[in-house]
Design a protein around this motif. Structure first.
Motif, short mmCIF file in Angstrom:
data_model
loop_
_atom_site.label_atom_id
_atom_site.label_comp_id
_atom_site.label_asym_id
_atom_site.label_seq_id
_atom_site.Cartn_x
_atom_site.Cartn_y
_atom_site.Cartn_z
N ALA A 27 2.16 -4.63 2.30
CA ALA A 27 2.40 -4.30 0.88
C ALA A 27 1.98 -5.46 -0.02
O ALA A 27 1.36 -5.25 -1.07
CB ALA A 27 3.87 -3.95 0.67
N LEU A 48 2.36 -1.80 -4.28
CA LEU A 48 3.36 -2.61 -3.60
C LEU A 48 4.62 -1.80 -3.32
O LEU A 48 5.13 -1.78 -2.20
CB LEU A 48 3.69 -3.85 -4.44
N ARG A 49 5.10 -1.10 -4.31
CA ARG A 49 6.34 -0.32 -4.21
C ARG A 49 6.20 0.81 -3.20
O ARG A 49 7.07 1.02 -2.35
CB ARG A 49 6.67 0.23 -5.59
N THR A 51 3.96 1.15 -0.74
CA THR A 51 3.70 0.66 0.61
C THR A 51 4.96 0.06 1.21
O THR A 51 5.28 0.31 2.38
CB THR A 51 2.55 -0.36 0.60
N LEU A 52 5.70 -0.70 0.43
CA LEU A 52 6.94 -1.29 0.93
C LEU A 52 7.97 -0.20 1.25
O LEU A 52 8.62 -0.23 2.29
CB LEU A 52 7.52 -2.29 -0.07
N ILE A 120 1.83 4.68 4.98
CA ILE A 120 1.23 3.35 5.03
C ILE A 120 -0.27 3.48 5.30
O ILE A 120 -1.09 2.81 4.66
CB ILE A 120 1.90 2.47 6.11
N ALA A 123 -2.01 4.39 2.17
CA ALA A 123 -2.13 3.26 1.26
C ALA A 123 -3.28 2.34 1.68
O ALA A 123 -4.05 1.87 0.84
CB ALA A 123 -0.82 2.47 1.20
#
Length: 147
Positions: A27, A48-49, A51-52, A120, A123
């Motif tokens: 991420a 980022l959000r 994927t995390l 994931i 992404a």
């Protein structure tokens, strides 16, 4: 035999924690790459959000599997079954909440079911496509065939 299944459950727990840590690093990298491509802070934060959240979701799914293995292999006691059931319930509610947050819709209303690992992968694929588009637009598309 119980020792073997306990070791398997511990292995699943380690795998779940590793998935979350690796997802965190992925991420960060994808968010930084989004910023480097000048897609903007909002887009980088969303990458980022998402994927995390996907990494946490994947890790929780693996941890639920570890709990199920523990339940099957443990000595049957009502107290242990209730504790493990509560842990699985909490992790399941967290998973559903994260999935709703990521996708913006209830899981049972989606046409296509997607797991944390698939999210994931999506992404990473989006990042790869964006990087290729960025290279193509900057004229440095890499080695090209000569006509």
């Amino acid at each position: 035999m119980e020792d073997v299944f306990t070791a398997v459950a511990v292995g699943f727990e380690a795998l779940g924690a590793t998935a979350m840590m690796a997802g965190f690093l992925i991420a960060l990298v994808l968010g930084a790459r989004s910023l480097a491509r000048r897609e903007g802070g909002r887009a980088a934060f969303q990458v980022l959000r998402t994927t995390l959240g996907s990494a946490i979701l994947l890790g929780l799914e693996i941890l639920v599997a570890a709990d199920l293995i523990r339940t099957i292999t443990s000595k049957p006691s009502l107290e242990d079954a209730l504790i493990l059931g509560l842990i699985v319930l909490i992790r399941t509610v967290l998973s559903i909440s994260i999935q709703i947050e990521i996708e913006g819709t209830l899981p049972w209303r989606r046409a296509l079911l997607r797991s944390g690992g698939q999210l994931i992968g999506d992404a990473v694929a989006r990042d790869k496509a964006a990087a290729q588009a960025s290279r193509a637009s900057s004229g440095s598309a890499g080695p090209a065939s000569q006509d």
